[in-house]
Design a protein around this motif. Sequence first.
Motif, short mmCIF file in Angstrom:
data_model
loop_
_atom_site.label_atom_id
_atom_site.label_comp_id
_atom_site.label_asym_id
_atom_site.label_seq_id
_atom_site.Cartn_x
_atom_site.Cartn_y
_atom_site.Cartn_z
N LEU A 176 6.33 4.69 -0.66
CA LEU A 176 5.52 4.79 -1.69
C LEU A 176 4.49 5.66 -1.76
CD1 LEU A 176 4.87 1.01 -2.63
CD2 LEU A 176 6.32 2.33 -3.91
N ASP A 177 4.18 6.71 -2.85
CA ASP A 177 3.09 7.52 -2.80
C ASP A 177 1.87 6.96 -3.28
OD1 ASP A 177 4.96 9.68 -2.22
OD2 ASP A 177 5.28 9.89 -4.08
N LEU A 178 1.86 5.86 -4.04
CA LEU A 178 0.66 5.07 -4.41
C LEU A 178 0.99 3.70 -4.34
CD1 LEU A 178 0.13 6.94 -8.02
CD2 LEU A 178 -1.23 7.14 -5.79
N GLY A 179 0.09 2.79 -3.97
CA GLY A 179 0.24 1.18 -4.15
C GLY A 179 1.02 0.72 -5.16
N VAL B 262 15.82 -8.66 21.18
CA VAL B 262 14.82 -7.89 20.53
C VAL B 262 14.93 -7.58 19.20
CG1 VAL B 262 13.25 -5.86 20.83
CG2 VAL B 262 14.50 -6.94 23.10
N VAL B 263 13.96 -7.92 18.45
CA VAL B 263 13.92 -7.57 16.90
C VAL B 263 12.77 -6.72 16.84
CG1 VAL B 263 15.12 -9.76 16.36
CG2 VAL B 263 12.58 -9.57 15.95
N TYR B 264 12.64 -5.85 15.86
CA TYR B 264 11.68 -4.92 15.38
C TYR B 264 11.36 -5.12 14.00
CZ TYR B 264 12.82 -2.58 19.68
OH TYR B 264 13.07 -2.14 20.98
N GLY B 265 9.91 -5.15 13.73
CA GLY B 265 9.34 -5.03 12.37
C GLY B 265 8.66 -3.83 12.32
N TRP B 266 8.01 -3.48 11.27
CA TRP B 266 7.40 -1.93 11.14
C TRP B 266 5.91 -2.57 10.56
CZ3 TRP B 266 8.17 2.81 12.15
CH2 TRP B 266 7.53 3.87 11.37
N THR C 200 0.95 -1.22 -0.20
CA THR C 200 -0.03 0.05 -0.03
C THR C 200 0.82 1.15 0.05
OG1 THR C 200 0.13 -0.12 2.57
CG2 THR C 200 -1.89 -1.31 1.07
N ALA C 201 0.30 2.47 -0.19
CA ALA C 201 0.97 3.70 0.02
C ALA C 201 1.42 3.80 1.19
CB ALA C 201 -0.01 4.77 -0.54
N GLY C 202 2.74 4.33 1.42
CA GLY C 202 3.04 4.74 2.77
C GLY C 202 4.52 4.11 2.92
N LEU C 203 4.89 4.07 4.12
CA LEU C 203 6.39 3.48 4.50
C LEU C 203 6.29 2.01 5.04
CD1 LEU C 203 9.22 4.41 4.85
CD2 LEU C 203 8.76 4.83 7.29
N HIS C 204 7.25 1.22 4.30
CA HIS C 204 7.15 -0.27 4.61
C HIS C 204 8.84 -0.80 4.99
CE1 HIS C 204 3.01 -0.78 3.15
NE2 HIS C 204 3.49 0.10 2.14
#
Length: 722
Positions: A335-338, A413-417, A258-262
């Motif tokens: 991403l600005d768009l998906g 400890v591990v981190y996802g987003w 999707t649009a956004g930060l991954h």
Amino acid sequence: FGSPTQTEYFLLCNRQRIGFDQYLPGVGLTIWHIDKLILGDTTRYLMNAIQQDHSHKGIHMFQADGANDIDISQVNFDPNAFDCTSFGFLGWIQGNWGDAGDPYPGTARNTEFTFLSMPSSATYIGLDSGVAITDIDMRDTSVIARIRVQTKPEIYIIEPQQNEQLATVTPTIRARFTAPFQGNADIDPMSIVVSVDGQEVLRGAQAEFDSVTQSLEVKLQTPLSQGRHTIEISAANRAGIQADPVSVSFTIRPRSLTAGLHMISIPYLLSPGRDSPAYVVSPTVMLARYGLMPTAQPPYIPGDPSDYDYHYYDINSTDEYVRTLVPGRGYWVQLDLGSVLQIEGHTLNRQQPYMVRNESDWDALREADIGWQQFGNPFPFAIDTMGVQVLVDEGSRLVSFSEAVDEGVILPVVYGWDGERYTPQVAPDIIFEPFQGYWIKKLRPCRLVILPFGTPQGRKGIKQREREPAISSSDSWAIEIEALGLHNRAHSSTSVIIGVTPKAASGVEWHRDLPAPPAPPNAQVVMFLTPHDAGRGAMPLIADWRPATKRRIVWQLHLRAIRGSKEVRLRWRNLGRIPRNWQLTLVDRARDRHIHMRTATSYNVTVESESEVVLQIVAEPVILTPLRVSNVRGISTRGAGLIIQFALSQPARCEVTIMTLTGRSVRQLVIGKGRAGINNVRWDGRDAAGRHLSPGIYLCRVTATDELSKRVAQGVGVIRLK
């Protein structure tokens, strides 16, 4: 059976009435079933139990007539039952010790010993041994027979697996050929046929087939369409014995963002020319990867931007960190768009471990292989920490993930987003999902080795430990504090957790006190906690839990601006979860501000470029006393108006209302937080419209609201306006 290494075999003997055997009751071929595993069992041997289990003996002679007389034999000890014509010269209640029907062909005229005959050439567990003896005949004292030992090969499709969902349009087909009992299948490579949806893609394997391991690997080059597909494989061994064809069905379903930060990873070995971020994700993608910088110099300091920072991708990039997408590495994608991921590549071999390597310049410097690193699961199925091993001590020793944690090699400890914020997981309850990128912190140089063992069903959705403040009691509570950039919201939101629980220890606990990973790329503001008391260490945290106590607790909150000054709004949640007997205050000593967090919902602060603002959050227990408002009066001043004075029994939010003697309100004064004791408020003698009121007698009502219990108290006094 199938292989010389097996413990079971058939022993064939031609028994004639010669020498010691001259008194046998019959002649011909005797077939014996031998199990070396039982014969080699010392305990059974000493207990004379080799033949104890009639269904699985160490030595068993097949009786061609199928009567099984030997196993059911019972001697008749009556002296009158003596029979000189019987083998053993005994009489029998049932069965015997052998008769002319036991050897082949014998009086039963049984000329076949196969899987389907009676007796059968099956193994003790009922499988086809592959041995067939037919056309058994006697010629004088010789036995003539046709003996065939054949093992039907078997095909196992390793990948794709049945009903698996794949994201690549060019999947890899891997299969293994075996024979029963771990025998060598001895496959004829020219007999191998691979079909996809009924269309042959391979007939006769050359480079695709490994004769040593008897395995097949076919990398499809022609992209398949989205949807369901079926693969079928057939083959025969060099003796011409055909294996049963095997097929699996799978689905190709591309992954989308999707649009956004991954934060992502790609669990496929992408085809050359099809491995760039522009091709896989989008031509306009913003992609970044954290790593060693060209300016880095020893000693390498994790967190120092001159040593470790983000590498950014552009369409003409030659930077190894972002030029291509590599399995086992994590990447940030904006991403600005998906976008639908265009994946053309192959899975890694699921029969072999995969060592995750950093870029060549980083990998070559062992002493630089420390600090936070972006990692990804290199396989297209979920893996837990049981599938992760760690190579330590310059590659001389391989330990489990848990052992590496215990030895201080990596943090637990591990981190996802999740698209908005970091989501921590704590060992051993860690699941590495495919396509998800993760932060992992190395305290000492090491390398991760990923075993292709999928996560058991039901392990997904591990509960996040103490990350979300979900507890509330008299001795356990937590709140979340969020920092929000006011002008540029992209990448500008970050949050921390502070909490109190009896479970917490005085020192840092990694399953509760969570270290702060690097900020996302293009972040506007970085916020983290550091323990106020030096004994808890100075590592930045995003969650800091303290032991339950009745004393004052202080958290230190840090705000840093990245690339320019930032106007930041702090806001907090879950204040209703804090017990009534605790008071929270946000202290900004540089600006001499004390914000009572129950009555305020946010606080704005300016963070200058490349600088840091340090705030404190102070939690203090308070003694709850009844809220009272008393001694309301007016004190004349030299100028116009009055000083309204009143006393509070405890701190409270206050509002002063000036009324006429008939009770009509003419002016309201909101003074915010009043303190326990005497409070003074100036009234200029004007009404709500700003007009001067006539001199005379008025009523003054003070309304106080307790910020803890929300109780309200009022006090009324008579004042004289001159």
